[in-house]
Structures are given as C-alpha cells and as structure tokens.
Design a protein around this motif. Structure first.
Motif, PDB file in Angstrom:
ATOM      1  N   LYS A 130       3.808  37.343  42.909  1.00 23.05           N
ATOM      2  CA  LYS A 130       2.739  38.328  42.648  1.00 23.05           C
ATOM      3  C   LYS A 130       1.957  38.632  43.922  1.00 23.05           C
ATOM      4  O   LYS A 130       1.629  39.791  44.193  1.00 23.05           O
ATOM      5  CB  LYS A 130       1.762  37.767  41.613  1.00 23.05           C
ATOM      6  CG  LYS A 130       2.190  37.941  40.175  1.00 23.05           C
ATOM      7  CD  LYS A 130       0.955  37.648  39.313  1.00 23.05           C
ATOM      8  CE  LYS A 130       1.315  37.250  37.901  1.00 23.05           C
ATOM      9  NZ  LYS A 130       0.156  36.660  37.203  1.00 23.05           N
ATOM     10  N   SER A 131       1.671  37.576  44.692  1.00 29.82           N
ATOM     11  CA  SER A 131       0.863  37.772  45.902  1.00 29.82           C
ATOM     12  C   SER A 131       1.585  38.650  46.922  1.00 29.82           C
ATOM     13  O   SER A 131       0.960  39.240  47.801  1.00 29.82           O
ATOM     14  CB  SER A 131       0.497  36.424  46.527  1.00 29.82           C
ATOM     15  OG  SER A 131       1.628  35.883  47.203  1.00 29.82           O
ATOM     16  N   LEU A 132       2.910  38.732  46.797  1.00 27.30           N
ATOM     17  CA  LEU A 132       3.670  39.604  47.699  1.00 27.30           C
ATOM     18  C   LEU A 132       3.826  41.008  47.118  1.00 27.30           C
ATOM     19  O   LEU A 132       4.558  41.833  47.646  1.00 27.30           O
ATOM     20  CB  LEU A 132       5.053  39.000  47.960  1.00 27.30           C
ATOM     21  CG  LEU A 132       5.076  37.651  48.688  1.00 27.30           C
ATOM     22  CD1 LEU A 132       6.496  37.114  48.765  1.00 27.30           C
ATOM     23  CD2 LEU A 132       4.470  37.779  50.085  1.00 27.30           C
ATOM     24  N   GLY A 133       3.166  41.240  46.003  1.00 24.33           N
ATOM     25  CA  GLY A 133       3.187  42.580  45.420  1.00 24.33           C
ATOM     26  C   GLY A 133       4.340  42.815  44.460  1.00 24.33           C
ATOM     27  O   GLY A 133       4.614  43.957  44.072  1.00 24.33           O
ATOM     28  N   ILE A 134       5.022  41.744  44.069  1.00 31.56           N
ATOM     29  CA  ILE A 134       6.139  41.924  43.142  1.00 31.56           C
ATOM     30  C   ILE A 134       5.600  41.891  41.719  1.00 31.56           C
ATOM     31  O   ILE A 134       4.848  40.994  41.347  1.00 31.56           O
ATOM     32  CB  ILE A 134       7.206  40.837  43.374  1.00 31.56           C
ATOM     33  CG1 ILE A 134       7.802  41.059  44.770  1.00 31.56           C
ATOM     34  CG2 ILE A 134       8.290  40.879  42.306  1.00 31.56           C
ATOM     35  CD1 ILE A 134       8.467  39.856  45.339  1.00 31.56           C
ATOM     36  N   LYS A 135       5.990  42.914  40.955  1.00 24.81           N
ATOM     37  CA  LYS A 135       5.452  43.013  39.608  1.00 24.81           C
ATOM     38  C   LYS A 135       6.550  43.269  38.585  1.00 24.81           C
ATOM     39  O   LYS A 135       7.722  43.465  38.947  1.00 24.81           O
ATOM     40  CB  LYS A 135       4.383  44.108  39.517  1.00 24.81           C
ATOM     41  CG  LYS A 135       4.466  45.180  40.601  1.00 24.81           C
ATOM     42  CD  LYS A 135       3.482  46.271  40.440  1.00 24.81           C
ATOM     43  CE  LYS A 135       4.223  47.604  40.576  1.00 24.81           C
ATOM     44  NZ  LYS A 135       5.118  47.684  41.745  1.00 24.81           N
ATOM     45  N   LYS A 136       6.140  43.261  37.361  1.00 17.28           N
ATOM     46  CA  LYS A 136       7.042  43.503  36.243  1.00 17.28           C
ATOM     47  C   LYS A 136       7.887  44.749  36.484  1.00 17.28           C
ATOM     48  O   LYS A 136       7.341  45.799  36.852  1.00 17.28           O
ATOM     49  CB  LYS A 136       6.200  43.681  34.970  1.00 17.28           C
ATOM     50  CG  LYS A 136       6.994  43.834  33.701  1.00 17.28           C
ATOM     51  CD  LYS A 136       6.018  43.816  32.531  1.00 17.28           C
ATOM     52  CE  LYS A 136       6.671  44.324  31.270  1.00 17.28           C
ATOM     53  NZ  LYS A 136       5.673  44.497  30.193  1.00 17.28           N
TER      54      LYS A 136
END
Ligand code: 7RM
Length: 646
Positions: A130-136
């Motif tokens: 998530k902290s790397l901007g990866i999302k659902k």
C-alpha cells in the motif's frame, strides 16, 4: 475428430479397496450422498458449503448467476477477503500458535511459521505494498524461489485486492517480460536468488533483463534477500523487502473484496499461440481449494502435515501448497530446492524429519525416484504417511504400484487427481477412504463436479473413448483469459456451445464401473491404421518392461497406416543386444500388434518442461526428422537432443 475408435486395450484389472479409517468420508455411500446432494439441489448445496466453510464480509444472496454463459458468476453479491479466511479466522479461533508453514531451504535451514507470525508478516507486507501506491485491482508479478515470502507475497496481494500473477522462477527473462507486459503489472516481487542444486539461482538479474525494454507499467521491484549476493541495485526502482516491512505497522484491516474479484492470473500453455493468462476469482476459487483438501486428501488440519511438492509457480502450488492448506488452518510444508539434492533420498528425508502425513507429487517425479532405486526410500521412516497424491499427467500403473508398495507400504491410498490450471482445483479423484482405486485411473468426479465423456457432437459416449467435458459450471472455474475474451470462448466453450459444456482438451474413456481413464491431451492421441491409441498406453506398456525406466511415444506420419508409433526410451541399465526387438514384442504382447513401435530410440533422459511434462512437440519433430520448432532453452540437459536424434 471421431471418437468411436479410440481404443484402450491395456486392461488394468487390479482394484484396491480404500483402507478403513476415521475419515471425513469413509465409504462409497458417503461419496454418493455428497454427490447426490448436488443432483437434488445444485445451487442450494453449493450455497450451504460456501456459507459453512468460508468467512464472509457480506453474505451472498445468489449462488450462481448464469445469465450470460460462459461468463458464470458465483456468490457475486457477497464480499470476502481470502487472506482473512486463511489467517485471521484461525488466529481468532485460538489457532494462532499452530504452525502454518514448515519451510526447509535446500542447504537445510528450517523455519516454522505460526499463524500468528504469518498474519503479522502478511500485514506488514500488505501495508508495504500500500505504501508503494499499490491498490485493489492493480496487478503484481511474483517471481520468487520457494521461500515463505512467496506465500506471504501472495497473501499480502490478496489482503489488499491486488491481483497476483506468479511466474515460475525457472522461466526466462523473456517469458517474464511477456507476462509483465500482458498483465500491465505495477510491481514485481522477486529475490536476489534461491538455492538450486547447491548454487544460487539468481532471479533479480532476470527481472533486470526483463525490464530493459517496455514494461513501463512497473514502478517498483521488491527484492527479498535470500541469495545475499551483489545485484545491480536501481535506487529509483528497487526496494529491499526487509527495509520496506520494517517501516510498517503489523496490523492491516482486510480490504473489502467482491466475491468475483480476480484473485490471480496464471499463465498456461495451450496448443496454439502464446500462453494464456487464466483468471481466477476469489470466493469460488477459495471454496474449492478448501473443500478439495478435505475431499481428496481427507485433510485434518489439527494433525496432518501436508506436503505438495509443486512450486508456487504452478496452479498446484497455488491451490495445494498455499491456499487450500491455509484456508483449512493446517500445516503446509514448503521446500526450496531440487528434490534430488544432494541425493535421491532428500524427499524421503524431509518426509521423515517433518513427519509428513499427506504427500502430493507428480508421476514424473515418481518415475525419477523409481529409477534411483528403492534403497533411498527404504533408508527413511515413512510411517507417518497416510495419503499419497499424484497430479499432472496420467500415472502409469507401474509407477502407481511402486508408489503404493514402496512408499505407501500398501497402507496409504493413492489419490490420482485430474484437473487443470483452468479448473482451479481437483475435478476427478478418488476420495481416499471412500473410493476403490485402480492403478492409472483418476476414478470418479468429486461431489459437485459433473464430468462426462462425449463425442465430437457432444453426445455421451457409452463405450470406448471420447472427449472429457465438464457439464455444469463449478465455483473454481476459470473466469476468463486475461485480456482476451475471444480466446476464452474459442478454447473452452465454442466446441460444445450447444450443450454448454466446458471442453478440457483431454481424451478419456470410462470403464464398466464408470471410472475415468485419462488418455492425455487429444492432440497426443495417435491414429494407427484407423485405430486410435493413447500414447500413454504404449508408454505404460513399455515401462512395464523391467529394462525400461521411462518412455515417451509420439506419432510419426506414415504413408500406409496414417501414423506409426515412435518411442523414446530411457533404460534402467545399459542397452543389451536385441532389446529393441524384445521391447517391440513386449508392447505387442501388452496391447496388440497395432501398438508396436516402428522405431525405438534410446536416450539417457527425456526432454521435459520445467513443470515436468514431456515435450511432445519436440519429440514429434525429432521423430519426423524435422527441424526443431520448440523452445528448448529451458532444457537442463541439451545433449539429450543429439541422442534422441539418433
Ligand atoms: C494440475 C495440472 C493440465 C493437464 C490436463 C491433463 C494433464 C493433469 C492429470 C492429467 C492424467 C492426471 N494443471 N493432467 N492431471 N492427466 N491424469 N491426474 O497439471 O494445467 O498444468 O495441466 O495435465 O492433460 O489437461 S495443468
């Protein structure tokens, strides 16, 4: 093709009664009851199972949506998080200290990870992603050795709804590149290496090569340091796994995930074109991975130690190294390295050392172990084993018998599981304490699965062989081919669209007890003088001769007979004079003169894909004396080609 004439003359008459045991299903009657429930109330039965066995964020109100076939949807208005089912619910049920993963590295290092620890690690990793901007909805490529972080990465993706695509670590940079491009992945999770045959197999450098051209979607590469050797670190792109996780909280609320959300994409080869990205759902897939652990293996999470030797790069590794055992709250064993390193006793040593109770592997591995001799298994205590499984290709009766007697000491039922990347989980398999087995048969459909054998028109075939189909949808069915709706329809559904059947691409026959005998891919069935012959049958006949370790048979076009039988044979001992004629006579005796190989060529090994499947297209080219059209770059032993060419 016309099916009437597929013949199977190699009669297998041995029947082995299931051992008596306190099993989840312990008689033929139990199997029948479970199967009948689906006959009586298909959707209701699936719905009850889904409700009982899984923990839902929001319960579904509809089981199966079949308004738009073949785009079936299961439990579609429900919400469910897979990682919550594999982790949180066990911890919440007081199983936090139960061992989830036993891992052994090739050098012999061992890790035992409890559910408490695994949940914490997965939360750290999920927060890291998530902290790397990866999302659902984002895609993440996982290109890893068999280390616990591979499973942690899969579960972390599932926790936040990122769709993972695991690429087998032995695939080349080119193959990796193609999969990154096709998925449009935002991140790649890899390692700086893993142990294979006493040396570090570097993965990070393959990723670097794969990313040199295109692959613009990739923003980050996460690296687990297992190999501990210098890599060409790229500051703006590369992220150290440990550093990333260190900075995170170890609590991560499971994201709300719709039942039909794509859990993963897994590439698999077909008869044409580039590998297809098979798409699997979340809820339906998980339900069947969970249930088949119980149906096919009688899996008892509180007492079993389950070892599926498949790499996570294959569907078998997804469903039975990771998701199936963990969803049940059981203990799964992972091994990093080569199964015959440092010697052919390694597998049996691992079984002994960790008290493996249920063991699941491929016929090709079994045959390799047979070749190594009985002294290896006999040197270890295998008394904890209680169920033995096999998958991937038809198992020849000789290998089945060896597995049964030498490994199982005639005590353990052999579970021959037929299924595919596309089916998500087992379709045909003998429930081990319910169904009598016959060496070489995957026996009967599991409860809930409606399998049939049909002719080219889709009509049921009574005697002889035909095409294997699945007549009703099932929860873990593939949901599509990534980015190619047309290919999904053409490959699997068009052939029997008028019936609504799924076409598996395998030939099979049913015997008088209704048992299924898989004859291999339909493209591997030969036609000799109008008689259809399973290449597998000829192979079984050859392997049943004491001099033969392994055999592969292909067709060669023949002016008079249409096709002739061409055999490649690996011997157990040096070739003796006149052996070729003896083997021809042997096959003639086992099956009939029609199956007698016109040519036999001896070699030290057979060319196999990394997943252990014999490279038949390559053998067909060699048999025909054609230039080789197959990609042989993944072959470990290139010199066998020259031998096979004679
Ligand atoms: C699980 C897996 C699928 C193909 C399938 C068959 C063959 C698999 C068996 C088998 C005979 C078996 N997925 N196959 N299991 N043939 N008996 N028990 O292998 O997508 O890689 O391959 O493998 O031809 O269509 S897979």
């Amino acid at each position: 093709m016309t099916q009437e004439t597929i013949q199977s003359t190699l009669e297998e008459i041995r029947v082995f009664e299931p051992p008596k045991s306190k099993a989840l299903f312990s008689s033929l009657h139990d199997w029948k009851l479970a199967s009948d429930a689906f006959q009586k109330d298909f959707e209701g039965t699936w719905g009850n199972l889904a409700q009982q066995h899984l923990t839902w964020q929001k319960l579904f109100t509809q089981v199966l949506d079949e308004r738009n076939p073949p785009f079936y949807r299961w439990f579609a208005d429900g919400n469910i998080n897979l990682s919550e089912n594999c982790l949180d619910r066990h911890v919440n049920n007081g199983l936090g200290e139960q061992v989830a993963i036993i891992w052994e590295g090739e050098p012999g290092d061992v890790r035992r990870i409890t559910y408490n620890e695994l949940l914490a690690e997965v939360c750290l990793a999920a927060n890291g992603l998530k902290s790397l901007g990866i999302k659902k909805g984002d895609r993440v490529i996982i290109y890893m050795p068999m280390i616990p972080e591979a499973a942690i990465a899969m579960l972390a993706c599932a926790r936040i709804g990122a769709t993972h695509s695991v690429v087998f670590a032995a695939f080349s940079a080119q193959a990796l590149h193609d999969r990154i491009e096709d998925t449009g992945a935002k991140a790649v999770i890899t390692a700086d290496g893993g142990w294979r045959r006493g040396a570090i197999h570097d993965l990070k450098s393959c990723v670097d090569v794969a990313l040199t051209q295109g692959c613009n979607s990739v923003e980050h590469v996460l690296i687990v340091k297992r190999g501990h050797h210098d890599t060409n670190w790229q500051e703006d792109r590369d992220v150290d796994w440990v550093d990333l996780l260190k900075a995170q909280a170890d609590v991560c609320e499971p994201t709300i995930i719709e039942a039909e959300h794509p859990l993963f994409i897994l590439y698999t080869s077909g008869s044409t074109g580039k590998p297809k990205g098979i798409v699997h759902s979340t809820a339906g897939y998980l339900l069947w991975a969970h249930l088949t652990m119980q149906y096919s293996f009688d899996f008892k999470p509180e007492s079993d130690v389950f070892w599926c030797t498949a790499d996570v790069g294959w569907i078998t590794g997804h469903s039975y190294s990771v998701y199936g055992p963990l969803c049940n709250g059981g203990t799964t064993l992972m091994y990093e390295g080569v199964p015959t390193y440092p010697d052919a006793g390694r597998i049996w040593k691992i079984c002994q050392d960790h008290g493996v109770t249920v063991f699941y592997t491929a016929p090709t591995a079994i045959r390799a172990l047979i070749k190594a001799g009985d002294d290896y298994p006999n040197a270890y205590d295998l008394s904890k084993l209680r169920v033995l499984g096999t998958v991937g290709e038809p198992i020849n009766p000789e290998a089945w018998m060896w597995y049964h007697t030498v490994i199982g000491k005639e005590r353990c039922p052999i579970v021959d599981t037929w299924w595919q990347t596309e089916t998500g989980g087992h379709m045909l398999a003998p429930m081990p304490f319910s169904i009598p087995t016959k060496p070489g048969s995957a026996t009967l459909p599991l409860p809930g699965i409606f399998a049939g054998i049909v002719d080219a028109e889709g009509e049921d075939v009574k005697d002889g062989g035909g095409l294997l189909v699945l007549k009703k949808p099932w929860p873990s069915m593939l949901r599509g081919v990534w980015g190619d709706e047309q290919r999904f329809i053409e490959t699997y559904w068009e052939k029997f669209a008028h019936k609504g059947y799924y076409f598996a691409g395998d030939g099979a026959r049913k015997d008088e007890d209704g048992y299924f005998w898989i004859m291999g891919r339909v493209d591997d069935v030969l036609n000799v003088s109008g008689h259809r012959l399973g290449t597998m049958e000829v192979e079984s006949a050859l392997v049943s001769h004491h001099a033969v370790a392994e055999a592969a048979v292909v067709g060669r076009s023949d002016d008079i007979k249409g096709e002739s039988v061409f055999a490649f044979v690996v011997l157990k001992e040096p070739e003796s004079e006149g052996l070729e004629a003896i083997l021809r006579a042997h096959v003639s005796k086992e099956i009939g003169p029609i199956a007698k190989p016109d040519t036999i060529r001896f070699a030290d090994n057979l060319p196999k894909t990394r997943s252990g499947k014999i490279m038949r297209r390559l053998l067909r080219d060699i048999a025909a004396g054609r230039d080789i059209n197959s990609d042989i770059s993944t072959l470990e032993d290139q010199s066998v080609i020259a031998q096979l060419q004679g």
